[in-house]
Write a protein that holds these residues in place. Structure first.
Motif, PDB file in Angstrom:
ATOM      1  N   GLY A 130       0.875  -1.174   0.000  1.00  0.00           N
ATOM      2  CA  GLY A 130       0.000   0.000   0.000  1.00  0.00           C
ATOM      3  C   GLY A 130       0.904   1.213   0.000  1.00  0.00           C
ATOM      4  O   GLY A 130       2.112   1.093   0.264  1.00  0.00           O
ATOM      5  N   PRO A 131       0.363   2.382  -0.300  1.00  0.00           N
ATOM      6  CA  PRO A 131       1.222   3.568  -0.351  1.00  0.00           C
ATOM      7  C   PRO A 131       1.782   3.945   1.017  1.00  0.00           C
ATOM      8  O   PRO A 131       1.055   3.995   2.006  1.00  0.00           O
ATOM      9  N   SER A 132       3.087   4.161   1.064  1.00  0.00           N
ATOM     10  CA  SER A 132       3.727   4.664   2.271  1.00  0.00           C
ATOM     11  C   SER A 132       4.920   5.521   1.850  1.00  0.00           C
ATOM     12  O   SER A 132       5.038   5.877   0.679  1.00  0.00           O
ATOM     13  N   ILE A 133       5.793   5.834   2.790  1.00  0.00           N
ATOM     14  CA  ILE A 133       6.892   6.751   2.491  1.00  0.00           C
ATOM     15  C   ILE A 133       8.172   5.961   2.232  1.00  0.00           C
ATOM     16  O   ILE A 133       8.557   5.110   3.039  1.00  0.00           O
ATOM     17  N   PRO A 153       2.172   1.382   6.050  1.00  0.00           N
ATOM     18  CA  PRO A 153       1.107   2.010   5.254  1.00  0.00           C
ATOM     19  C   PRO A 153      -0.014   2.448   6.201  1.00  0.00           C
ATOM     20  O   PRO A 153      -0.185   1.824   7.255  1.00  0.00           O
ATOM     21  N   PHE A 154      -0.776   3.442   5.876  1.00  0.00           N
ATOM     22  CA  PHE A 154      -0.747   4.200   4.616  1.00  0.00           C
ATOM     23  C   PHE A 154      -0.265   5.599   4.951  1.00  0.00           C
ATOM     24  O   PHE A 154      -0.715   6.179   5.943  1.00  0.00           O
ATOM     25  N   GLY A 179      -6.517   5.019  -1.096  1.00  0.00           N
ATOM     26  CA  GLY A 179      -6.941   5.706  -2.317  1.00  0.00           C
ATOM     27  C   GLY A 179      -6.752   7.208  -2.208  1.00  0.00           C
ATOM     28  O   GLY A 179      -5.814   7.681  -1.582  1.00  0.00           O
ATOM     29  N   HIS A 180      -7.638   7.941  -2.833  1.00  0.00           N
ATOM     30  CA  HIS A 180      -7.583   9.400  -2.746  1.00  0.00           C
ATOM     31  C   HIS A 180      -8.227   9.821  -1.438  1.00  0.00           C
ATOM     32  O   HIS A 180      -9.407  10.096  -1.356  1.00  0.00           O
TER      33      HIS A 180
END
Ligand code: BMA
Length: 341
Positions: A130-133, A153-154, A179-180
Motif C-alpha cells: 500500500g502507499p507509504s513513504i 502504510p498508509f 486511495g484518494h
C-alpha cells in the motif's frame, strides 16, 4: 536585501522573474510555464510533482516524477544549467539497499529532495503493501541507497526538514488510506538515526474558514528556515461537484517546535487559474514539491506540478510571502497546540 533572513543552502543564480506589473498576488507565475511539457522523453507521457536542488556546481539537479505511457509512476534524475530547461536520464533511478543489492519500488511518486549535512535525501510515496513513504540517500545522484521505510502504510507526502531539530531528523507526513484520501492532516515525526521514528506530533489540520483546504492538506517543499520560523508551503484540497481542486498554502512553524503553527494563511497563495493548471491528466492541480532560495536577495523560486501533467515555476520573496501569511493568518483548531493530542 530582505528584512526577514533565510538560512540554509543559498542559490544566487536561481531562476527568477520580477512580479508582472499589475499582479498583486503574493506568488506570481513564470510567464513561460510550463517548463517541462508533455511527452518530454520517449516513452514518458508526463513529468510533474518533482524536486529540484542546487547541484552546488553552478547548475541544478533533481528527482522527477515520471509516468510511462503505461501510466506507472517512477523517479528519474534530471539536470539543468539554468533550472528551467531540463534533460532527463533515459532510465528510472536504480535503488540499492545498504548492502548494495537492488531494491526498487514497484511504483514511486511525488519525490522531495532535501540536503542534510553532506547527503541528499529523497523522500517519496512508495509501494509498501500500500502507499507509504520511501527514503533514500545519495551524494552523486548516481548511487541511491534506500534506507528503511519510515512508516507502515498508509502514508503520503513525506517531507524532511533541511536540518536536525533538537538533534533529531524531522519529517512531515500525512497518514492516509489506500486511495484518494478523503481526510488528512499534517503530522511530524522525529528520529535520531533515520531508522527509528517516534515523538509523533500533530502539526496542522485541514479546514480553516475557507473551503480550499477543507478536505485534506499535505506537506510540499522542504520548509525554509527563516528568522521568523519555518516557512512551509503545502497543498490544500477541496472537494467540488466536479472533483478535487489542489491549491498551494503557506504557514510559519515555530523554529524549535515545528509542531506549533505560528501563522497560517487563511487564503491560498496559488490556485489553478491558468489553462495548464486547469486542464490536464488530472485537472485543477497545483502540487508544490521544491523551492530554491537566495538568502541575500530574499528571492524564492517554487517548483510545482500542474494538472498532473507538467512542471511549472512560480516566484515570491521571503518578505512578501511572510508578510502576506502574517497579515492574513487565522488560528485553526488545535494548530497552535503541542500536537500531543
Ligand atoms: C494526490 C497525489 C498527487 C497528485 C494528486 C492529484 O493524491 O497522487 O501525486 O498530484 O493526487 O491527482
Amino acid at each position: 536585501m530582505s528584512t526577514i533572513k533565510m538560512f540554509g543552502t543559498s542559490t544566487s543564480n536561481l531562476p527568477w522573474s520580477d512580479r508582472p506589473e499589475g499582479d498583486c498576488s503574493p506568488v506570481w507565475r513564470y510567464s513561460r510555464n510550463p517548463i517541462v511539457g508533455r511527452n518530454p522523453v520517449e516513452g514518458i507521457a508526463r513529468i510533474f510533482n518533482s524536486a529540484v536542488v542546487d547541484d552546488e556546481k553552478g547548475g541544478f539537479i533533481g528527482v522527477f516524477r515520471a509516468e510511462t505511457v503505461s501510466t506507472l509512476p517512477h523517479l528519474r534524475v534530471g539536470r539543468s544549467a539554468n533550472g528551467i530547461d531540463w534533460t532527463f536520464e533515459d532510465r528510472p533511478i536504480d535503488f540499492v539497499d545498504e548492502a548494495g543489492k537492488p531494491w526498487n519500488p514497484y511504483y514511486a511518486y511525488d519525490p522531495r529532495v532535501i540536503k542534510i549535512e553532506d547527503w541528499y535525501y529523497v523522500v517519496w510515496c512508495t509501494e509498501f503493501f500500500g502507499p507509504s513513504i520511501g527514503l533514500a540517500k545519495t551524494r552523486d545522484f548516481q548511487t541511491f541507497i534506500r534506507l528503511e521505510n519510515p512508516f507502515i502504510p498508509f502514508n503520503r507526502n513525506g517531507v524532511l526538514f533541511p536540518r536536525k531539530i533538537n538533534d533529531h531528523y524531522t519529517i512531515l507526513s500525512r497518514a492516509s488510506d489506500n486511495g484518494h484520501t478523503p481526510f488528512g492532516d499534517i503530522f511530524l515525526s522525529q528520529s535520531p538515526d533515520l531508522v527509528f521514528w517516534g515523538k509523533h506530533r500533530h502539526v496542522m489540520e485541514r479546514g480553516g474558514s475557507g473551503w480550499w483546504q477543507g478536505l485534506k492538506i499535505g506537506g510540499g517543499p522542504a520548509p525554509i528556515e527563516t528568522s521568523v520560523g519555518w516557512l512551509m508551503f503545502y497543498h490544500g484540497v477541496c472537494n467540488t461537484c466536479n472533483g478535487y481542486v489542489y491549491s498551494m498554502g503557506g504557514a510559519i512553524l515555530d523554529i524549535d517546535h515545528p509542531e506549533m503553527v505560528k501563522y497560517r494563511s487563511k487564503n491560498y497563495l496559488l490556485t489553478p487559474e491558468m489553462p495548464y493548471e486547469e486542464t490536464g491528466f488530472v485537472p485543477n492541480v497545483i502540487f508544490p514539491c521544491a523551492t530554491l532560495h537566495d538568502n541575500a536577495s530574499g528571492k524564492i523560486a517554487i517548483y510545482y506540478g500542474a494538472a498532473d501533467s507538467t512542471v511549472a515555476l512560480a516566484f515570491t520573496t521571503v518578505d512578501e510571502v511572510v508578510r502576506y501569511i502574517i497579515d492574513h493568518h487565522e488560528s485553526v483548531g488545535r494548530d497552535q497546540g503541542n500536537g500531543k493530542g
